[in-house]
Motif scaffolding. Structure first.
Motif, short mmCIF file in Angstrom:
data_model
loop_
_atom_site.label_atom_id
_atom_site.label_comp_id
_atom_site.label_asym_id
_atom_site.label_seq_id
_atom_site.Cartn_x
_atom_site.Cartn_y
_atom_site.Cartn_z
N ALA A 16 0.92 -1.30 0.06
CA ALA A 16 -0.14 0.00 -0.06
C ALA A 16 1.01 1.13 0.07
N PHE A 17 1.90 1.17 0.88
CA PHE A 17 3.00 2.44 0.67
C PHE A 17 3.32 2.50 -0.62
N ALA A 18 3.81 1.33 -1.32
CA ALA A 18 4.34 1.78 -2.77
C ALA A 18 3.25 1.92 -3.62
N ASP A 19 2.00 1.71 -3.57
CA ASP A 19 0.99 1.89 -4.49
C ASP A 19 0.64 3.51 -4.18
N ASN A 20 0.58 4.07 -3.37
CA ASN A 20 0.54 5.48 -3.01
C ASN A 20 1.77 6.45 -3.34
N ALA A 21 2.94 5.58 -3.15
CA ALA A 21 4.11 6.52 -3.49
C ALA A 21 4.11 6.64 -5.15
N ILE A 138 -0.75 4.83 3.28
CA ILE A 138 -1.31 5.89 2.20
C ILE A 138 -0.52 7.03 2.53
N ILE A 139 -0.71 7.53 4.02
CA ILE A 139 0.01 8.66 4.24
C ILE A 139 1.33 8.91 4.01
N LEU A 140 2.13 7.90 4.59
CA LEU A 140 3.57 7.77 4.34
C LEU A 140 3.91 7.83 3.19
N GLY A 141 3.35 6.91 2.33
CA GLY A 141 3.57 6.59 0.97
C GLY A 141 3.44 8.20 0.16
N ALA A 142 2.21 8.76 0.41
CA ALA A 142 2.01 9.88 -0.33
C ALA A 142 3.11 11.05 -0.05
N VAL A 143 3.54 11.32 1.28
CA VAL A 143 4.51 12.11 1.65
C VAL A 143 6.00 11.86 1.30
N MET A 159 13.09 2.72 -4.80
CA MET A 159 12.37 2.63 -3.48
C MET A 159 11.01 1.76 -3.66
N VAL A 160 10.25 2.23 -4.83
CA VAL A 160 8.59 1.49 -4.83
C VAL A 160 8.97 0.22 -5.06
N THR A 161 10.00 -0.30 -6.20
CA THR A 161 10.41 -1.56 -6.67
C THR A 161 10.75 -2.52 -5.33
N CYS A 162 11.57 -1.95 -4.60
CA CYS A 162 12.19 -2.71 -3.57
C CYS A 162 10.95 -2.99 -2.46
N CYS A 163 10.22 -1.93 -2.28
CA CYS A 163 8.95 -2.31 -1.46
C CYS A 163 8.19 -3.37 -1.92
#
Length: 401
Positions: A16-21, A138-143, A159-163
């Motif tokens: 979810a972090f990666a999806d929003n980032a 979601i919050i952390l990924g966006a920021v 970073m997203v790929t690693c997540c």
């Protein structure tokens, strides 16, 4: 909390972090391309959502035919491919659409696996943990995604790929539980039959449409803030307006964690009151011009939204797990939720043509939430409602613990 649930939480947080980032990274890519028109940003969001609508008949079936832990891994692999495509300079619309396909596959597996991992009495609590961790992601990924993209887009995509890869690794610690039923025949026909079954049951219909009301209202509220805040709160900085959405997310996270204490799964009918209060919160927000009161109203809307959506999700999973399959049930829910978000955004965009007062539109949104909640609550059976006949069977996870 069992190791399997803990592994699921880690996997879900990372993905979810990666999806929003990656969304904000894609937006940063678009902003840097001066020749791209304003239509491109909503098209980018739509390219992600459309897979949930178009692939609903097939992704639900996949989640019910295969061990759901394997389905989560397939979803993460596709998401990582989409991120690598964007890193390679391939058209962001296409790359983000591949991420959306991975997310559409991942979602039925994520929610469908919970009834297999936890007991009936703990399902709402487990959903609260999943929803709460997702909101934080979601919050952390966006920021973090937005700030890192300002520094280096390739580093952000790395970073997203690693997540996604780390999420895939975490998924390997989730048990492979064999499907409970054989799924055969046409996927589209099966989806249609499942849809008719769910529309026939009042409790399932409430759960399915309730989640759609929540997500449709949430996406419109976030978009509406970009017009309402400058007009009412006199906010002009993009960062200040974007921060308002954080208060909604924090409220949803808090409400998600409170839901299991306030609304046990057998009393899901109570969730409608949280829906009414969410609408009332939006109406209260419309008439305030004080930034602190506005933030408090947004947190309140989020808390009520979290209390509303978590038991609704849990009820749908429980019904699906013991009838047509949790994967198929969640696929139907995703179909309605994302269709609701697409339609709600389109309607709101159309209304902007008439240059309506933002205060009136915000109050109207609150009223519509209350009316929609009332409409989907009609003919709900009294609580507590008897569980499905096959619900006497314990989840397989209980037998192996």
């Amino acid at each position: 909390m069992t190791r399997a649930v803990f592994s699921l939480l880690i996997a879900q947080f990372l993905t979810a972090f990666a999806d929003n980032a990656i969304l904000f990274i894609a937006i940063a890519t678009v902003i840097q391309a001066a020749e791209v028109g304003e239509w491109y940003k909503p098209a980018l969001q739509a390219s992600f959502l459309v897979a949930f609508v178009l692939l609903a008949p097939w992704v639900g079936r996949l989640a019910d035919k295969r061990p759901k832990a394997e389905v989560l891994m397939v979803g993460n692999v596709l998401k990582a491919i989409g991120a690598l495509m964007m890193l390679a300079g391939i058209e962001p619309l296409l790359s983000y659409a591949v991420v959306g396909i991975g997310a559409a596959i991942y979602s039925p597996g994520k929610y469908g696996i919970l009834p297999e991992l936890v007991h009936h009495d703990h399902l709402v609590k487990a959903n609260g943990w999943v929803e709460g961790s997702t909101i934080v992601a979601i919050i952390l990924g966006a920021v973090i995604g937005g700030h890192l993209a300002d520094i280096s887009i390739p580093a952000a995509l790395g970073m997203v790929t690693c997540c996604y890869i780390a999420s895939l690794i975490a998924t390997r610690f989730i048990p492979r539980i064999a499907p409970h039923r054989e799924v055969t025949g046409s996927a589209v026909a099966h989806f249609g039959r499942t849809l008719r079954q769910f529309m026939h049951g009042s409790r399932a219909r409430f759960a399915m449409l309730g989640a759609s009301v929540f997500w449709g209202a949430s996406v419109v509220l976030r978009v509406m803030l970009t017009v309402w805040a400058p007009a009412v709160l006199m906010m002009t900085a993009t960062g200040d307006i974007a921060n308002l959405a954080v208060y909604i997310a924090l409220g949803i996270a808090a409400g998600s964690l409170l839901a299991h204490k306030l609304i046990p799964l057998d009393f899901v009918r109570r969730a409608r009151f949280a829906g009414y209060l969410m609408g009332a919160g939006a109406m209260a927000l419309a008439v305030t011009s004080d930034p602190m009161l506005a933030k408090a109203a947004l947190v309140f809307c989020g808390v009520m939204g979290g209390i509303f959506v978590v038991p609704v999700n849990a009820a749908l999973q429980e019904i699906g797990h013991h009838t047509v399959g949790a994967g198929g049930a969640v696929a139907i829910q995703n179909f309605f939720e994302n269709l609701a978000m697409l339609v709600a955004t389109a309607v709101y965009t159309g209304l902007l043509i008439f240059d309506l007062d933002p205060v009136i539109m915000m109050a109207g949104l609150g009223a519509l939430i209350m009316i929609a909640t009332l409409a989907i609550s009609v003919r709900l059976p009294s609580d507590p409602e008897p569980r499905p006949v096959s619900a006497i069977e314990e989840p397989l996870a209980q037998k192996t613990e």
